[in-house]
Design an enzyme around this catalytic site. Structure first.
Site, PDB file in Angstrom:
ATOM      1  N   SER A   1       0.405  -5.253  -2.928  1.00  0.00           N
ATOM      2  CA  SER A   1      -0.675  -4.009  -2.700  1.00  0.00           C
ATOM      3  C   SER A   1       0.565  -2.760  -2.453  1.00  0.00           C
ATOM      4  CB  SER A   1      -1.264  -4.475  -1.096  1.00  0.00           C
ATOM      5  OG  SER A   1      -1.330  -6.319  -0.933  1.00  0.00           O
TER       6      SER A   1
ATOM      7  N   LYS B   1      -6.674   5.442 -10.544  1.00  0.00           N
ATOM      8  CA  LYS B   1      -6.505   3.563 -10.152  1.00  0.00           C
ATOM      9  C   LYS B   1      -7.838   2.679 -10.186  1.00  0.00           C
ATOM     10  CE  LYS B   1      -5.021   0.694  -5.411  1.00  0.00           C
ATOM     11  NZ  LYS B   1      -6.765   1.114  -5.129  1.00  0.00           N
TER      12      LYS B   1
ATOM     13  N   ARG C   1      -6.891 -11.602  -7.225  1.00  0.00           N
ATOM     14  CA  ARG C   1      -5.546 -12.101  -6.546  1.00  0.00           C
ATOM     15  C   ARG C   1      -5.196 -12.379  -5.281  1.00  0.00           C
ATOM     16  NH1 ARG C   1      -2.674  -7.144  -4.309  1.00  0.00           N
ATOM     17  NH2 ARG C   1      -4.306  -5.863  -5.532  1.00  0.00           N
TER      18      ARG C   1
ATOM     19  N   CYS D   1     -13.166  -2.396  34.282  1.00  0.00           N
ATOM     20  CA  CYS D   1     -13.157  -2.731  32.414  1.00  0.00           C
ATOM     21  C   CYS D   1     -14.151  -3.714  32.473  1.00  0.00           C
ATOM     22  CB  CYS D   1     -12.227  -4.163  32.865  1.00  0.00           C
ATOM     23  SG  CYS D   1     -12.467  -5.567  31.057  1.00  0.00           S
TER      24      CYS D   1
HETATM   25 ZN    ZN Z   1     -10.509  -6.467  31.832  1.00  0.00          ZN
END
Ligand code: ZN
Length: 694
Positions: free
Chosen positions: A96, A132, A153, A421
């Site tokens: 790559s 390219k 590839r 969270c």
């Molecule tokens: Zn958490």
């Protein structure tokens, strides 16, 4: 009451209903696959087909034990693993390219090349430059002048066999003239012109068939056909940009070699040119950029390559990218749309990532519905809130991002980044000097723990089949999966699993067999699966190639953390390992919980000694130290050479050292080596060793 086309929520379905629907889906998807791939006469649109596949996945995730032997999910997708085409290993890896986005990055690359080669100045390094093309990379192998194999590839090491397909591409010669090496692989891009792409999509639309998002997808979809007669009907083209395995050297430079390949009958870029300075490279890039809108094919940048092939060989590669080539990308494509919502996702390291949900919009031929908003600071910087009009940008395969807020002044409340969270309710904070907000829940945060487990069993890590995210979440909620080692103790819970709704003898047996199959896992995959910061797939392999076993790695990492400079030096001497990795490893082993998880896991599995085949060389397995000034190469190149020959490059001389390479000005290391009776050679002696090994 739900309409017939409004599918039931999978979680509310009975097993019998789900089994029935899965059977219908398997039949329907198989029929549409046949119509599309083999008969090239699709009856439903791409979106309708995708909806069937998604529904099938959803049901399989909810009812993993009902997954059918003929499950369509085993067949779709574009990865080599799930492809109906057979696999081909590349003799020489398909690389790559590293990307650059501005002049400064191009200049830095040229400077780096000069430093690595120990050249006095960067000016005068000849560089090839060419556009390219945006297509699908393909390797064509000729033996005795005849085309014997063509492969995509794939992941660079293993691709798909498309030999019968490329026989229908007129640009690809079936045989080559005299004078071509006995074995020669031409590499290039299979692509579709803009006009052919538009005509193909118009014909598909007329037939009510699948539309392709862009010429690249159309080329890939047309080449990767099990039935080559479908490929034959698609207007595919090819151009060469390089080569792979070759039984003889033909030329000494990239430019001459490409001209030779052109003489052999392959199209090459009409813009291929030699440049001798950054100014000349940039001038060529700008010229191609001006022509870009009018070219008959799509391009996404300009590729630069060091012209001298002996220099390319010396420069080698870092990870998957050669040091001797660079892709200079054109600016990204942009579009305007509405930001509809901002969701927060919690990753396995606890990082809270804001994701923008968009009104779907086409950018450069691809429909975009999500953007990354990176972090809290980025949201503040853009001042974005749900409801804003935004400009988004997409560059290559990078996740699209918001570059501008068009309605920042409108009176609406600003977005409040959560301070807890969303998954576990723990406080979410950012460390001093860090922009990322992380959940502090650690072990109690189910999002972090289940995602770590998902990462551990994922394809690139331990690759254990049968663990959908729902199964992991369910076992986790039951307290059966505290840490990766618990996966290997599930065999003691056979009866418990069987007692859960939806599991049968066969599905439990399959799951447990997949686990047992990984009792002797690849050490590098195991290390990668632990999810240590900065230790990705390539880094894990680099570390194990040097240390061979996990305990050996741990010993040195702990010593380095304790301030042992020799240990730290041993780590940073490994090509590709920097101080961030050394620090992350040290931190990992410093945390008692991690050590407990590690020891618990190594009590369950026995990874064999990690070995990568290296050349038969006189220094394989030996420890080499370089000291003094090297005149024909940089220290980095010397270390990379040692590693390529299977030797360890260490930073200091000890009883374990086998060879000292001493240049002018060598001091205490040379003295110590002589005291210890270690073999000493000069730079020319080292060059002989490298030459002997080929
Ligand atoms: Zn958490």
């Amino acid at each position: 009451m739900s309409k017939p086309d409004d599918p039931d929520n999978a979680a509310d379905m009975t097993e019998a209903e789900a089994a029935n629907e899965l059977m219908r889906l398997a039949k329907a998807i198989a029929k549409h696959d046949q119509l599309y791939h083999a008969e090239d006469a699709p009856e439903i649109t791409d979106q309708e087909y995708d909806a069937l596949v998604r529904r099938n996945r959803e049901l399989e995730d909810t009812f993993p034990h009902l997954v059918r032997a003929d499950s369509p999910s085993a067949k779709v997708g574009h990865e080599v693993a799930g492809s109906p085409l057979s696999k081909v290993a590349h003799e020489v890896r398909m690389m790559s390219l590293e990307n650059a986005f501005d002049r400064e990055e191009v200049e830095e690359w040229v400077q780096r090349v000069a430093r690595y080669l120990a050249l006095d100045e960067a000016s005068g390094i000849a560089i090839t430059a060419e556009d390219k093309i945006d297509g699908l990379s393909c390797s064509l192998r000729y033996e005795g002048g005849e085309l014997v194999r063509a492969a995509t590839r794939g992941d660079g090491q293993v691709g798909e066999d498309v030999t019968p397909n490329v026989r229908h591409i007129a640009d690809i010669p079936q045989s080559l003239p005299d004078g071509v090496p006995d074995i020669f692989e031409v590499r290039g891009e299979v692509y579709m012109s803009r006009a052919d792409f538009a005509a193909l999509n118009a014909a598909q639309a007329e037939a009510g068939g699948k539309l392709f998002a862009n010429p690249r997808n159309a080329a890939a979809g047309s080449l990767r056909q099990k039935d080559a007669s479908v490929t034959a009907q698609r207007p595919l083209r090819f151009w060469a940009y390089g080569w792979g395995a070759a039984s003889d050297a033909v030329c000494e430079t990239q430019y001459e070699m490409m001209r030779r390949i052109e003489e052999w009958g392959f199209p090459v870029s009409p813009f291929l040119k030699l440049a001798d300075s950054v100014d000349a490279m940039i001038a060529h890039y700008e010229k191609i950029g001006r022509r870009r809108p009018d070219l008959p094919y799509e391009i996404d940048g300009v590729v630069y390559k060091v012209d001298r092939l002996d220099w390319q060989k010396r420069l080698g590669a870092v990870g998957k990218a050669p040091r001797w080539a660079l892709a200079h990308k054109f600016p990204a494509e942009r579009a305007e749309t509405t930001l509809e919502a901002i969701d927060i996702q919690v990753g396995r390291t606890g990082k809270l990532t804001p994701v923008g949900r968009l009104a779907p919009v086409l950018v450069g031929g691809v429909t975009v519905t999500n953007v990354t908003l990176h972090n809290r600071d980025e949201i503040v910087r853009l001042g974005v809130r749900p409801g804003d009009r935004v400009v988004i940008q997409r560059a290559g395969d990078v996740i699209p991002q918001v570059v501008e807020n068009l309605t920042p002044g409108e009176k609406r409340e600003s977005f409040t980044f959560p301070d807890h969270c969303p998954e576990c309710g723990s406080e979410a904070v950012s460390q001093e000097g860090e922009v990322d907000v992380r959940c502090t829940g650690g072990l109690i945060c189910p999002a972090q723990r289940t995602q770590r487990l998902e990462h551990f069993v994922s394809r690139k890590a331990l690759d254990i089949d049968g663990f959908g995210s729902k199964t992991i979440a369910q076992f986790f909620a039951l307290g059966w999966l505290e840490s990766p080692a618990d996966i290997f103790r599930l065999k003691h819970r056979r009866e418990d699993i069987l007692a859960l709704e939806g599991w049968q003898d066969k599905s439990v047996d399959n799951l447990l067999a997949a686990v047992e199959n990984r009792r002797e896992p690849d050490a590098a995959r195991l290390l990668f699966g632990l999810g240590i910061r900065h230790v990705g797939e390539v880094t894990a392999r680099d570390l194990l190639r040097h240390f061979h076993t996990l305990p050996a790695l741990r010993e040195v990492a702990e010593k380095a953390r304790g301030g042992d400079e020799e240990a730290a030096g041993e780590l940073t001497a490994i090509d590709g390992i920097g101080s961030a990795v050394v620090e992350a490893l040290g931190d990992f082993f410093h945390e008692p919980h991690n050590v407990a998880v590690w020891e618990d896991l190594l009590g369950e599995v026995s990874p064999p000694r990690f070995e990568i085949e290296t050349l038969a060389s006189p220094v394989a397995g030996k420890t080499v130290v370089f000291t003094g000034k090297l005149e024909t190469m940089s220290r980095d190149e010397a270390k990379a050479q040692a590693q390529r020959l299977g030797a360890k490059a260490a930073g200091s001389v000890s009883a374990k050292t086998d060879l000292l390479v001493a240049g002018p000005g060598a001091g205490s290391k040379l003295k110590k080596a002589e005291e210890l009776g270690i073999e000493v050679v000069d730079e020319a002696g080292w060059a002989d060793i490298v030459r002997q090994a080929g």
